[in-house]
Scaffold this motif. Structure first.
Motif, PDB file in Angstrom:
ATOM      1  N   PRO A   6       0.815  -1.208   0.000  1.00 32.42           N
ATOM      2  CA  PRO A   6       0.000   0.000   0.000  1.00 32.42           C
ATOM      3  C   PRO A   6       0.848   1.257   0.000  1.00 32.42           C
ATOM      4  CG  PRO A   6      -0.374  -1.317   1.978  1.00 32.42           C
ATOM      5  CD  PRO A   6       0.598  -2.047   1.144  1.00 32.42           C
ATOM      6  N   GLN A  10      -5.146   5.543  -1.720  1.00 35.96           N
ATOM      7  CA  GLN A  10      -5.907   4.306  -1.757  1.00 35.96           C
ATOM      8  C   GLN A  10      -6.664   4.168  -3.081  1.00 35.96           C
ATOM      9  OE1 GLN A  10      -6.080   1.807   0.767  1.00 35.96           O
ATOM     10  NE2 GLN A  10      -4.248   2.908   1.330  1.00 35.96           N
ATOM     11  N   ASP A  80      -6.145  -2.814   3.075  1.00 34.77           N
ATOM     12  CA  ASP A  80      -4.893  -2.090   2.858  1.00 34.77           C
ATOM     13  C   ASP A  80      -4.002  -2.765   1.821  1.00 34.77           C
ATOM     14  OD1 ASP A  80      -4.337  -4.310   4.408  1.00 34.77           O
ATOM     15  OD2 ASP A  80      -2.771  -3.303   5.582  1.00 34.77           O
TER      16      ASP A  80
END
Length: 163
Positions: A6, A10, A80
């Motif tokens: 990640p 996002q 995530d």
């Protein structure tokens, strides 16, 4: 090889239309968050790069099924995480690559075969989506590269005839 860990953002990152070999072109290369709501954004990108509506529908159906399985079963809802999706086109084929960092799983060998003779209300859950992917695509393959699963789907393209 790019890391699929990640980052601060996002959101999916998209790259489009870059050369890839002699007769191949990358139509789409995106890093998709492992969240069900990201599938809609991916579908919009697929629709944009694949003007053939039937082909785009088939690709989106397969990606939705496989990505949902990765999110729900492989990553157990870990929001995530990310998956990498590529669409590569050549004169004869559309190739779809889906990479994840979930535990090793080959949906084409390990998912249960659905009993299509049973009434829909009597069928156990599982296997129907993977069965559909196998029917929509001409070739399906899954592998584990040591860091995650790599699913390759290939669809033969109809030859264009000169008019």
């Amino acid at each position: 090889m790019e890391s699929y860990k990640p980052t601060q953002t996002q959101e999916a990152r998209f790259m489009k239309s870059r050369p890839c070999g002699h007769d191949k072109q990358v139509l789409l290369d995106c890093r998709v968050p492992a969240r069900l709501e990201a599938i809609e954004t991916l579908a919009d990108a697929v629709n944009e790069v694949l003007p053939d509506r039937d082909l785009a529908f088939s690709v989106n159906l397969c990606l939705e099924e496989l990505i949902t399985n990765v999110i729900v079963h492989g990553l157990k809802g870990a929001a995530d995480r990310f998956m990498q999706v590529q669409l590569i086109i050549s004169d004869d084929w559309l190739e779809i690559l889906l990479r994840d960092d979930a535990p090793r799983f080959d949906p084409f060998m390990q998912a249960p075969e659905p009993n299509l003779d049973l009434d829909v209300n009597d069928r156990p859950i599982g296997g129907l989506g993977v069965h559909m992917v196998k029917k929509l695509m001409d070739e399906v393959h899954a592998d584990y590269d040591g860091t995650g699963n790599v699913i390759v789907l290939r669809k033969r393209l109809p030859h264009q005839t000169a008019q």
